[in-house]
Design a protein around this motif. Sequence first.
Motif, PDB file in Angstrom:
ATOM      1  N   LYS A 149       0.843  -1.179  -0.173  1.00 10.85           N
ATOM      2  CA  LYS A 149      -0.075  -0.082  -0.054  1.00 10.85           C
ATOM      3  C   LYS A 149       0.847   1.255  -0.139  1.00 10.85           C
ATOM      4  O   LYS A 149       0.455   2.276  -0.600  1.00 10.85           O
ATOM      5  N   CYS A 150       2.045   1.229   0.652  1.00  7.87           N
ATOM      6  CA  CYS A 150       2.955   2.290   0.584  1.00  7.87           C
ATOM      7  C   CYS A 150       3.411   2.811  -0.410  1.00  7.87           C
ATOM      8  O   CYS A 150       3.774   3.888  -0.888  1.00  7.87           O
ATOM      9  N   HIS A 151       3.498   1.888  -1.679  1.00  8.56           N
ATOM     10  CA  HIS A 151       3.754   2.211  -3.058  1.00  8.56           C
ATOM     11  C   HIS A 151       2.960   2.985  -3.868  1.00  8.56           C
ATOM     12  O   HIS A 151       3.311   3.653  -4.708  1.00  8.56           O
ATOM     13  N   ALA A 152       1.863   2.699  -3.372  1.00  4.78           N
ATOM     14  CA  ALA A 152       0.518   3.249  -4.329  1.00  4.78           C
ATOM     15  C   ALA A 152      -0.348   4.267  -3.811  1.00  4.78           C
ATOM     16  O   ALA A 152      -0.964   5.230  -4.662  1.00  4.78           O
ATOM     17  N   GLU A 153      -0.298   4.596  -2.484  1.00  6.41           N
ATOM     18  CA  GLU A 153      -1.198   5.525  -1.774  1.00  6.41           C
ATOM     19  C   GLU A 153      -0.475   6.322  -0.835  1.00  6.41           C
ATOM     20  O   GLU A 153       0.274   5.897   0.155  1.00  6.41           O
ATOM     21  N   LEU A 154      -0.726   7.640  -1.063  1.00  4.84           N
ATOM     22  CA  LEU A 154      -0.076   8.588  -0.026  1.00  4.84           C
ATOM     23  C   LEU A 154      -1.005   8.566   1.322  1.00  4.84           C
ATOM     24  O   LEU A 154      -2.150   8.801   1.219  1.00  4.84           O
ATOM     25  N   PRO A 155      -0.412   8.238   2.315  1.00  6.68           N
ATOM     26  CA  PRO A 155      -1.269   8.375   3.733  1.00  6.68           C
ATOM     27  C   PRO A 155      -1.507   9.789   4.250  1.00  6.68           C
ATOM     28  O   PRO A 155      -0.757  10.603   3.959  1.00  6.68           O
ATOM     29  N   SER A 156      -2.739   9.892   4.842  1.00  6.24           N
ATOM     30  CA  SER A 156      -3.117  11.094   5.138  1.00  6.24           C
ATOM     31  C   SER A 156      -2.620  11.102   6.716  1.00  6.24           C
ATOM     32  O   SER A 156      -2.472  10.266   7.248  1.00  6.24           O
ATOM     33  N   LEU A 157      -2.582  12.611   7.279  1.00  8.94           N
ATOM     34  CA  LEU A 157      -2.525  12.639   8.496  1.00  8.94           C
ATOM     35  C   LEU A 157      -3.536  12.476   9.548  1.00  8.94           C
ATOM     36  O   LEU A 157      -4.499  13.114   9.229  1.00  8.94           O
ATOM     37  N   SER A 158      -3.511  11.342  10.209  1.00 11.38           N
ATOM     38  CA  SER A 158      -4.671  11.100  11.018  1.00 11.38           C
ATOM     39  C   SER A 158      -4.259  10.821  12.530  1.00 11.38           C
ATOM     40  O   SER A 158      -3.039  10.491  12.863  1.00 11.38           O
ATOM     41  N   GLN A 159      -5.401  11.341  13.250  1.00 10.94           N
ATOM     42  CA  GLN A 159      -5.064  11.165  14.804  1.00 10.94           C
ATOM     43  C   GLN A 159      -5.067   9.687  15.294  1.00 10.94           C
ATOM     44  O   GLN A 159      -6.107   9.048  14.935  1.00 10.94           O
ATOM     45  N   VAL A 160      -3.898   9.158  15.975  1.00 11.07           N
ATOM     46  CA  VAL A 160      -4.012   7.824  16.463  1.00 11.07           C
ATOM     47  C   VAL A 160      -4.163   7.773  17.960  1.00 11.07           C
ATOM     48  O   VAL A 160      -4.368   6.623  18.463  1.00 11.07           O
ATOM     49  N   LYS A 161      -3.818   8.852  18.537  1.00 15.40           N
ATOM     50  CA  LYS A 161      -3.812   8.992  19.937  1.00 15.40           C
ATOM     51  C   LYS A 161      -4.200  10.347  20.356  1.00 15.40           C
ATOM     52  O   LYS A 161      -3.949  11.224  19.246  1.00 15.40           O
ATOM     53  N   PRO A 162      -4.568  10.754  21.456  1.00 17.97           N
ATOM     54  CA  PRO A 162      -4.791  12.139  21.910  1.00 17.97           C
ATOM     55  C   PRO A 162      -3.850  12.906  21.626  1.00 17.97           C
ATOM     56  O   PRO A 162      -2.735  12.640  21.843  1.00 17.97           O
ATOM     57  N   ASN A 163      -4.066  13.924  20.619  1.00 16.65           N
ATOM     58  CA  ASN A 163      -2.934  14.958  20.123  1.00 16.65           C
ATOM     59  C   ASN A 163      -1.886  14.527  19.694  1.00 16.65           C
ATOM     60  O   ASN A 163      -0.639  15.003  19.464  1.00 16.65           O
ATOM     61  N   HIS A 164      -2.035  13.203  19.048  1.00 19.48           N
ATOM     62  CA  HIS A 164      -0.739  12.540  18.459  1.00 19.48           C
ATOM     63  C   HIS A 164      -1.223  12.002  16.916  1.00 19.48           C
ATOM     64  O   HIS A 164      -2.079  11.381  16.680  1.00 19.48           O
ATOM     65  N   TYR A 165      -0.708  12.766  15.891  1.00 17.11           N
ATOM     66  CA  TYR A 165      -1.218  12.502  14.721  1.00 17.11           C
ATOM     67  C   TYR A 165       0.006  11.988  13.986  1.00 17.11           C
ATOM     68  O   TYR A 165       1.143  12.310  13.940  1.00 17.11           O
ATOM     69  N   VAL A 166      -0.275  11.123  12.820  1.00 21.10           N
ATOM     70  CA  VAL A 166       0.690  10.299  12.021  1.00 21.10           C
ATOM     71  C   VAL A 166       0.170  10.220  10.816  1.00 21.10           C
ATOM     72  O   VAL A 166      -0.974   9.705  10.456  1.00 21.10           O
ATOM     73  N   ALA A 167       1.096  10.247   9.667  1.00 20.28           N
ATOM     74  CA  ALA A 167       0.702   9.968   8.373  1.00 20.28           C
ATOM     75  C   ALA A 167       1.656   8.643   7.954  1.00 20.28           C
ATOM     76  O   ALA A 167       2.521   8.810   7.486  1.00 20.28           O
ATOM     77  N   CYS A 168       0.873   7.485   8.164  1.00 20.49           N
ATOM     78  CA  CYS A 168       1.607   6.170   7.982  1.00 20.49           C
ATOM     79  C   CYS A 168       0.594   5.093   7.945  1.00 20.49           C
ATOM     80  O   CYS A 168      -0.503   5.025   8.555  1.00 20.49           O
TER      81      CYS A 168
END
Length: 320
Positions: free
Chosen positions: A297-316
């Motif tokens: 999936k990493c080769h095909a699609e740009l990950p969006s910046l999403s909240q995964v924990k309170p006040n912690h966002y990651v694009a992965c």
Amino acid sequence: MRRGSLLDISGLRVIFHTYRGTIKALNGVELWLNEEERLGVVGETGCGKSVTALSVMRLIEQPGEITEGSIWFNDKDLLKISEEEMDRIRGKHISMIFQEPIAALNPVFKVGFQVAEAIAHSQGVTIKDAYPQVREALEMVGLDWQRTIDLYAHELSGGMAQRVMIAMALAVKPKLLIADEPTSALDVTIQAQILELLDKLVTVSQSAVVLITHDLGIASEFCDRVAVMYAGNVVEIATSEEIFSQPLHPYTKGLIDSIPVVGRSKELVGIPGVVPDLVDPPSGCRFHPRCKKVFDKCHAELPSLSQVKPNHYVACHLYQ
């Protein structure tokens, strides 16, 4: 929905037209900031930190072009207002300390005139009327004002030039201060003095700060939150404490693992590969050619910046 009470950058894309082709410098940057907050923006050289700052100031010039996105400051989208209105905001409500202070100062005018000019612009008064405030501005940053006002840029040391830039930026008491690598050209002792001075002055002026730096140690000490950029994207945002104790994105982990720590016997681990050529960037996630946890999936699609924990966002994609 606005995410920051003072500044909210969303979907920001910037390109540069060159003889080699079009450089996709920013690829949908997401950043936000609250009043009186300090945000550190970190990453390798060429990741888009300074281009983001110049976009906020609307100082991207040809061959550069902002092609998409919004930059909300207070209740205005800075990308949609007139240049005249932007000029009233720039230098009054938003100030910037540039990376090379001596190069940023005008070589043909004395320091006193340039500080007075900055104050006059912010207050809507004449330069002559602004001169009485120059002494206070220079003394605020620890300079001998009587000596400094008659000097030209080439007569200043690096530390003095940076103090003059700080005086010009903070004399107007801006709501937002952007500091682009404010200590990069200075030796270690002067670096510490400048950061201590900056810390004290922004506390007094109650300004919010975006601190651009490649030094993770400076970001951890000075900033409330840290945003990590890679190849034109923000890949992780969290509080300073959490991003160093519990980094999530593989790139952030790689940056932190590469920092030498006194007394640590563990061998330093570098990030394999190099920053991609942004004329022809990788498809999908721009970090995937260097990532140890890459999958299809990493080769095909740009990950969006999403909240995964309170006040912690990651694009992965590992967390989506």
